[in-house]
Design a protein around this motif. Structure first.
Motif, PDB file in Angstrom:
ATOM      1  N   ARG A 157       0.746  -1.171  -0.033  1.00  0.00           N
ATOM      2  CA  ARG A 157      -0.068  -0.147  -0.132  1.00  0.00           C
ATOM      3  C   ARG A 157       0.910   1.304   0.057  1.00  0.00           C
ATOM      4  NH1 ARG A 157      -0.314   2.441   4.947  1.00  0.00           N
ATOM      5  NH2 ARG A 157       0.389   1.319   6.700  1.00  0.00           N
ATOM      6  N   ALA A 159       1.997   4.933   1.311  1.00  0.00           N
ATOM      7  CA  ALA A 159       1.933   5.615   2.460  1.00  0.00           C
ATOM      8  C   ALA A 159       2.925   6.631   2.785  1.00  0.00           C
ATOM      9  CB  ALA A 159       1.887   4.637   3.617  1.00  0.00           C
ATOM     10  N   TRP A 163       6.267   3.143  -0.479  1.00  0.00           N
ATOM     11  CA  TRP A 163       5.180   1.939  -0.203  1.00  0.00           C
ATOM     12  C   TRP A 163       5.566   0.865   1.118  1.00  0.00           C
ATOM     13  CZ3 TRP A 163       1.526   0.167  -3.618  1.00  0.00           C
ATOM     14  CH2 TRP A 163       1.675   0.786  -5.010  1.00  0.00           C
ATOM     15  N   ARG A 164       4.778   0.340   1.552  1.00  0.00           N
ATOM     16  CA  ARG A 164       4.807  -0.336   2.624  1.00  0.00           C
ATOM     17  C   ARG A 164       4.277  -1.750   2.309  1.00  0.00           C
ATOM     18  NH1 ARG A 164       6.592   1.844   7.304  1.00  0.00           N
ATOM     19  NH2 ARG A 164       6.964   4.204   7.411  1.00  0.00           N
ATOM     20  N   TYR A 166       2.829  -5.620   3.936  1.00  0.00           N
ATOM     21  CA  TYR A 166       2.403  -6.369   5.128  1.00  0.00           C
ATOM     22  C   TYR A 166       2.049  -7.696   4.785  1.00  0.00           C
ATOM     23  CZ  TYR A 166       0.102  -7.355   9.461  1.00  0.00           C
ATOM     24  OH  TYR A 166      -0.067  -7.762  10.832  1.00  0.00           O
ATOM     25  N   GLY A 206      10.349  -3.556  11.081  1.00  0.00           N
ATOM     26  CA  GLY A 206       9.159  -4.535  11.011  1.00  0.00           C
ATOM     27  C   GLY A 206       9.347  -5.548  10.154  1.00  0.00           C
ATOM     28  N   ARG A 227       5.989  -6.403   8.623  1.00  0.00           N
ATOM     29  CA  ARG A 227       4.970  -5.838   9.385  1.00  0.00           C
ATOM     30  C   ARG A 227       5.052  -4.448   8.911  1.00  0.00           C
ATOM     31  NH1 ARG A 227       6.614  -9.183  14.953  1.00  0.00           N
ATOM     32  NH2 ARG A 227       5.921 -11.457  13.889  1.00  0.00           N
ATOM     33  N   ASP A 228       4.489  -3.760   8.231  1.00  0.00           N
ATOM     34  CA  ASP A 228       4.315  -2.471   7.604  1.00  0.00           C
ATOM     35  C   ASP A 228       5.936  -2.083   7.383  1.00  0.00           C
ATOM     36  OD1 ASP A 228       2.858  -0.305   7.067  1.00  0.00           O
ATOM     37  OD2 ASP A 228       3.318   0.687   9.045  1.00  0.00           O
TER      38      ASP A 228
END
Length: 396
Positions: A157, A159, A163-164, A166, A206, A227-228
């Protein structure tokens, strides 16, 4: 097509075989896999700095040797003979070609020279057990192997202007020690979902990586949790990730087939040596006709698989080459399984013990089919891809 190897190709095989005979015997393999890295860093340094194996198939302008898939396959055939634990497959066969195919010029210039000199190891992280599907070897790439926009897999996604990621990817080859991860993730949510590739550096906040206990301890695997995590898109926006993965599938399957052939050849060689020495009823068991027939059958399988692997490597590097990598890999995995199984049987009780190397080859055969197969799906997808059966009838 000239099927003869060049003097340079023969030299690659000879040099690497001599090195592995000296530094990668069964005891050295067992010691290496029990280290935190899962391989011998000193041997990897020799692979990289003296032999140039990580950059063997990379262009010279990025610090590589400028060879083809064939040379890389020959090198991996020799490493397969010794079951040498190293990041070679993860880095040079799976990750580097994607960076070369999709990366921007800045990404190539920054990453590929460091991969070529062995200073940067990399791994391809594909969600679930979807590596052969992602490479277009056993099924439709457009399936939900990476999450399909739903829960599960790896989701990307936007952000804060970037980009991040998960999600989670299991069974990542050398994922616990790689300094760079190439991660396949889904973008666009449920309605506009598409697959993209992202770069994640080791130490990113993360990022959690755990080495897994695997059937084949010579093939280190890890579970990667994101994780993000901040990630960098590989290539420009709209890059054809699925096309690049399919192209990678052609070359990777040929190289993996050659590696399996090397392991099968060594397993057969060790078994032949043993049956010449072991005596039963006052004579070597290798003189019994039934034993000769069994080993002759394995020999034919190994030689046929070797021919298929070499042709697949040539085809992968040829313009408009046929997509035969999946078939070659299926044949090589079958040959390795047959050679390892006969090795266990003909070694008798000692072949089942931890002290003997026969069980290492049997576990490599079983583990490779779990990772890159199964064989029947490799063949079925190749038949579908060639439209061999249409309307329930064989097309000739």
């Amino acid at each position: 097509m000239d099927a003869r190897f060049t003097p340079e190709q023969d030299e690659i095989r000879r040099t690497l075989r001599d090195l592995l005979l000296k530094r990668c015997g069964p005891d050295e393999v067992r010691a290496a896999v029990r280290t935190a890295a899962g391989h011998d860093p000193g041997l990897w340094d020799t692979f990289a700095r003296q032999l140039g194996l990580p950059g063997l198939a990379l262009p010279e302008r990025y610090g590589g040797v400028g060879c083809s898939v064939t040379e890389l396959a020959l090198a991996c055939e020799e490493s397969g003979r010794a079951l040498a634990p190293s990041p070679l497959i993860a880095t040079a066969v799976l990750a580097a070609p994607l960076i070369l195919a999709l990366g921007t010029e800045d990404q190539r210039a920054a990453l590929l020279p460091r991969i070529a000199d062995g200073g940067l190891t990399a791994a391809l992280a594909v969600p679930g057990a979807g590596l052969p599907t992602a490479l277009g070897l056993v099924g439709d790439q457009s399936g939900d192997w990476a999450g399909g926009g739903r829960a599960g897999g790896v989701q990307a996604r936007r952000a804060d202007g970037g980009w991040r990621l998960y999600g989670q990817a299991a069974h990542v080859l050398d994922g616990h020690s790689a300094r760079l991860l190439v991660v396949a993730a889904h973008t666009g949510g449920f309605t506009g979902s598409r697959t993209s590739l992202f770069l994640v550096r080791a130490g990113a906040e993360g990022l959690v990586r755990v080495r897994q206990t695997s059937l084949d301890e010579t093939r280190a695997q890890a579970r990667v949790e994101l994780r993000d995590v901040v990630a960098e898109p590989l290539g420009d926006d709209g890059a054809d990730a699925l096309g690049a993965l399919a192209g990678l599938g052609r070359s990777a399957a040929a190289v993996l087939a050659a590696e399996a052939v090397g392991a099968a050849d060594r397993a057969l060689e060790r078994t032949v040596e043993y049956v010449r020495q072991r005596e039963q009823f006052g004579r070597a068991i290798g003189t019994f006709q039934a034993v000769k027939h069994r080993l002759a059958d394995v020999y034919v399988r190994v030689q046929a698989a070797r021919s298929a692997a070499y042709y697949a490597a040539w085809a992968a590097g040829a313009d408009g080459g046929e997509r035969v990598g999946g078939l070659a890999l299926a044949q090589a995995l079958e040959a390795l399984r047959a050679a390892a199984a006969e090795g266990i049987q003909l070694h008798g009780g000692i072949g089942f013990t931890w002290e003997h190397e026969a069980h290492l080859y049997f576990k490599r055969a079983s583990g490779d089919e779990l990772l890159f197969g199964p064989v029947h799906r490799l063949r079925a997808h190749a038949a579908d891809d060639a439209r061999l059966f249409e309307g329930g009838e064989l097309v000739v």
